[in-house]
Design a protein around this motif. Sequence first.
Motif, mmCIF file in Angstrom:
data_model
loop_
_atom_site.group_PDB
_atom_site.id
_atom_site.type_symbol
_atom_site.label_atom_id
_atom_site.label_comp_id
_atom_site.label_asym_id
_atom_site.label_seq_id
_atom_site.Cartn_x
_atom_site.Cartn_y
_atom_site.Cartn_z
ATOM 1 N N SER A 111 0.849 -1.189 0.000
ATOM 2 C CA SER A 111 0.000 0.000 0.000
ATOM 3 C C SER A 111 0.883 1.236 0.000
ATOM 4 C CB SER A 111 -0.901 0.017 1.240
ATOM 5 O OG SER A 111 -1.778 -1.093 1.269
ATOM 6 N N ALA A 112 0.291 2.363 -0.394
ATOM 7 C CA ALA A 112 1.020 3.636 -0.377
ATOM 8 C C ALA A 112 0.033 4.769 -0.153
ATOM 9 C CB ALA A 112 1.793 3.853 -1.675
ATOM 10 N N VAL A 113 0.543 5.857 0.419
ATOM 11 C CA VAL A 113 -0.226 7.084 0.589
ATOM 12 C C VAL A 113 0.580 8.204 -0.057
ATOM 13 C CG1 VAL A 113 -1.201 8.748 2.213
ATOM 14 C CG2 VAL A 113 -1.303 6.299 2.725
ATOM 15 N N ALA A 114 -0.020 8.846 -1.064
ATOM 16 C CA ALA A 114 0.669 9.909 -1.801
ATOM 17 C C ALA A 114 -0.090 11.211 -1.670
ATOM 18 C CB ALA A 114 0.808 9.530 -3.272
ATOM 19 N N GLY A 115 0.656 12.303 -1.475
ATOM 20 C CA GLY A 115 0.072 13.637 -1.455
ATOM 21 C C GLY A 115 0.681 14.478 -2.551
ATOM 22 N N LEU A 116 0.698 15.785 -2.330
ATOM 23 C CA LEU A 116 1.278 16.686 -3.320
ATOM 24 C C LEU A 116 2.774 16.439 -3.495
ATOM 25 C CD1 LEU A 116 -0.478 19.969 -2.151
ATOM 26 C CD2 LEU A 116 -1.046 18.636 -4.179
ATOM 27 N N ARG A 117 3.474 16.202 -2.397
ATOM 28 C CA ARG A 117 4.925 16.069 -2.462
ATOM 29 C C ARG A 117 5.436 14.749 -1.887
ATOM 30 N NH1 ARG A 117 6.862 20.418 -4.515
ATOM 31 N NH2 ARG A 117 8.953 19.569 -4.281
ATOM 32 N N ARG A 118 4.798 14.262 -0.841
ATOM 33 C CA ARG A 118 5.312 13.060 -0.175
ATOM 34 C C ARG A 118 4.607 11.810 -0.676
ATOM 35 N NH1 ARG A 118 5.177 13.475 6.150
ATOM 36 N NH2 ARG A 118 6.525 11.649 5.909
ATOM 37 N N CYS A 119 5.292 10.682 -0.499
ATOM 38 C CA CYS A 119 4.684 9.374 -0.758
ATOM 39 C C CYS A 119 5.305 8.392 0.218
ATOM 40 C CB CYS A 119 4.931 8.932 -2.194
ATOM 41 S SG CYS A 119 4.115 7.361 -2.633
ATOM 42 N N ARG A 120 4.458 7.690 0.948
ATOM 43 C CA ARG A 120 4.914 6.691 1.917
ATOM 44 C C ARG A 120 4.312 5.339 1.552
ATOM 45 N NH1 ARG A 120 2.570 10.635 6.077
ATOM 46 N NH2 ARG A 120 1.716 11.243 4.063
ATOM 47 N N ALA A 121 5.071 4.281 1.798
ATOM 48 C CA ALA A 121 4.645 2.952 1.363
ATOM 49 C C ALA A 121 4.813 1.929 2.480
ATOM 50 C CB ALA A 121 5.448 2.525 0.131
ATOM 51 N N GLN A 122 4.028 0.864 2.377
ATOM 52 C CA GLN A 122 4.135 -0.251 3.319
ATOM 53 C C GLN A 122 3.985 -1.547 2.537
ATOM 54 O OE1 GLN A 122 1.092 -1.520 6.546
ATOM 55 N NE2 GLN A 122 2.557 -0.207 7.616
ATOM 56 N N HIS A 123 5.036 -2.344 2.548
ATOM 57 C CA HIS A 123 5.011 -3.596 1.797
ATOM 58 C C HIS A 123 4.297 -4.683 2.595
ATOM 59 C CE1 HIS A 123 6.648 -7.210 -0.308
ATOM 60 N NE2 HIS A 123 6.500 -6.405 -1.345
ATOM 61 N N ARG A 124 3.879 -5.707 1.898
ATOM 62 C CA ARG A 124 3.183 -6.848 2.512
ATOM 63 C C ARG A 124 3.978 -7.442 3.677
ATOM 64 N NH1 ARG A 124 -0.111 -11.139 -0.063
ATOM 65 N NH2 ARG A 124 0.151 -13.085 1.088
ATOM 66 N N CYS A 125 5.292 -7.570 3.484
ATOM 67 C CA CYS A 125 6.107 -8.216 4.509
ATOM 68 C C CYS A 125 6.302 -7.338 5.742
ATOM 69 C CB CYS A 125 7.456 -8.638 3.940
ATOM 70 S SG CYS A 125 8.466 -7.270 3.360
ATOM 71 N N ALA A 126 6.009 -6.032 5.620
ATOM 72 C CA ALA A 126 6.168 -5.119 6.755
ATOM 73 C C ALA A 126 4.825 -4.657 7.308
ATOM 74 C CB ALA A 126 6.990 -3.904 6.318
ATOM 75 N N THR A 127 3.746 -5.316 6.910
ATOM 76 C CA THR A 127 2.412 -4.931 7.354
ATOM 77 C C THR A 127 2.137 -5.493 8.751
ATOM 78 O OG1 THR A 127 1.601 -4.927 5.080
ATOM 79 C CG2 THR A 127 -0.057 -5.072 6.812
ATOM 80 N N PRO A 128 1.721 -4.647 9.686
ATOM 81 C CA PRO A 128 1.432 -5.126 11.041
ATOM 82 C C PRO A 128 0.169 -5.987 11.061
ATOM 83 C CG PRO A 128 0.774 -2.852 10.832
ATOM 84 C CD PRO A 128 1.490 -3.198 9.566
ATOM 85 N N LYS A 129 -0.066 -6.626 12.191
ATOM 86 C CA LYS A 129 -1.219 -7.514 12.345
ATOM 87 C C LYS A 129 -2.069 -7.039 13.526
ATOM 88 C CE LYS A 129 -2.288 -12.471 12.372
ATOM 89 N NZ LYS A 129 -1.696 -13.837 12.508
ATOM 90 N N PRO A 130 -2.749 -5.896 13.350
ATOM 91 C CA PRO A 130 -3.548 -5.373 14.458
ATOM 92 C C PRO A 130 -4.767 -6.264 14.742
ATOM 93 C CG PRO A 130 -3.962 -4.114 12.475
ATOM 94 C CD PRO A 130 -2.834 -5.049 12.152
ATOM 95 N N VAL A 131 -5.194 -6.248 15.985
ATOM 96 C CA VAL A 131 -6.398 -6.982 16.410
ATOM 97 C C VAL A 131 -7.367 -5.976 17.013
ATOM 98 C CG1 VAL A 131 -7.301 -8.779 17.932
ATOM 99 C CG2 VAL A 131 -5.078 -9.101 16.805
ATOM 100 N N TRP A 132 -8.598 -6.015 16.577
ATOM 101 C CA TRP A 132 -9.615 -5.074 17.065
ATOM 102 C C TRP A 132 -9.942 -5.348 18.529
ATOM 103 C CZ3 TRP A 132 -11.944 -0.661 16.144
ATOM 104 C CH2 TRP A 132 -13.170 -0.375 16.763
ATOM 105 N N ASN A 133 -9.689 -4.356 19.358
ATOM 106 C CA ASN A 133 -10.060 -4.471 20.776
ATOM 107 C C ASN A 133 -10.320 -3.056 21.283
ATOM 108 O OD1 ASN A 133 -10.409 -4.865 23.494
ATOM 109 N ND2 ASN A 133 -8.625 -6.209 23.752
ATOM 110 N N PRO A 134 -11.579 -2.622 21.284
ATOM 111 C CA PRO A 134 -11.891 -1.251 21.699
ATOM 112 C C PRO A 134 -11.723 -0.990 23.191
ATOM 113 C CG PRO A 134 -13.911 -2.495 21.346
ATOM 114 C CD PRO A 134 -12.786 -3.387 20.905
#
Length: 383
Positions: free
Chosen positions: A284-307
Amino acid sequence: MTRKTVRIAMNGVTGRMGYRQHLVRSILALREQGGLDLGDGTVLWPEPILLGRREYALREIAERHGLEHVSTDVDAVLADDGVDIYFDSQITSAREEAMVKAIAAGKHVYTEKPTATGLSGALELARLAHAKGIRHGVVQDKIFLPGLLKLKRLIDGGFFGRILSVRGEFGYWVFEGGWQSAQRPSWNYRAEDGGGIVVDMFPHWEYVLHELFGRVTSVQALAATHIPQRWDESGKPYDATADDAAYGIFELEGGAVAQINSSWAVRVHRDELVEFQVDGTEGSAVAGLRRCRAQHRCATPKPVWNPDLPATEVFRDQWQEVPDNGDFDNGFKAQWERFLRHVYADAPYRWDLLAGARGVQLAELGLKSSAEGRRIDVPEISL
């Protein structure tokens, strides 16, 4: 080295975009760098002719920048055989008539978007230009922004795998013009003058989606006028008859889905005024006017929903900055350079009046979708 003077009639330079981005940051910037080197021993030297209705404003700009040529007579300028290119950044409602005249006069044309107030007019401009055999281009500046150029690099490198979705957020709070002056002209909020955020921004979203992810095949939109009354440049209240926010869902060729919110009635809680998040099977990536940040599959965290517990991860810190890997020029100037190379060096150029018509089509169908409350297919168009 041979210097070739290119006389460009620039209509609408007293407006915000026409002055800042096209005159100062594009044409005058080209002059400051010594012209545009075509690489064959020729340097193009742009000589702007400032066109508009207010002669005093044009002369003030000319004096400020040491320019010579000013006119309020569009017909006379178009009749001048020494004028090579006509550029239009007027209000939308005035653009189509002037463009027809420029094409008939045999000028190469370059224009802001939208190219017309409706698809039929936009297609007619493309057909007239094609029949006349002139070169023509439409401003599509967003794809020349550093953030989106980095995003395109990720796409071309196969970073995302199969792209699943695109989510865009654009907008900021435009003051109503009462207790604080507005950052945008009042005509933007009057439908009768060609205003509205759908007409303004959907043409942008069309070419961004088309260039990066695939042709838009359907649209479902909801347009709203959140602020019903505003104040004009003289402090007089007026009814806002055009939409100031739009919420769109776009199906793309290939199966991806794009959701883009556009609003002049939203306060910014993001890093840039526009951001696109792209999610794919491999990254995945998030791009704006100037910046772009990315996260590859192998670096994706594994969050668990717990409110019931506070988040233990700072999710933004888990994304990697995409490096510049080069120098980025002003996006408007970069596209001007490409258009000039197209006209004088026969360089390829695909952002023409037919591409501009696709943007007008998407805006027209977006408004229709909102009015009728349904999803609408977007057919391919041709000359």
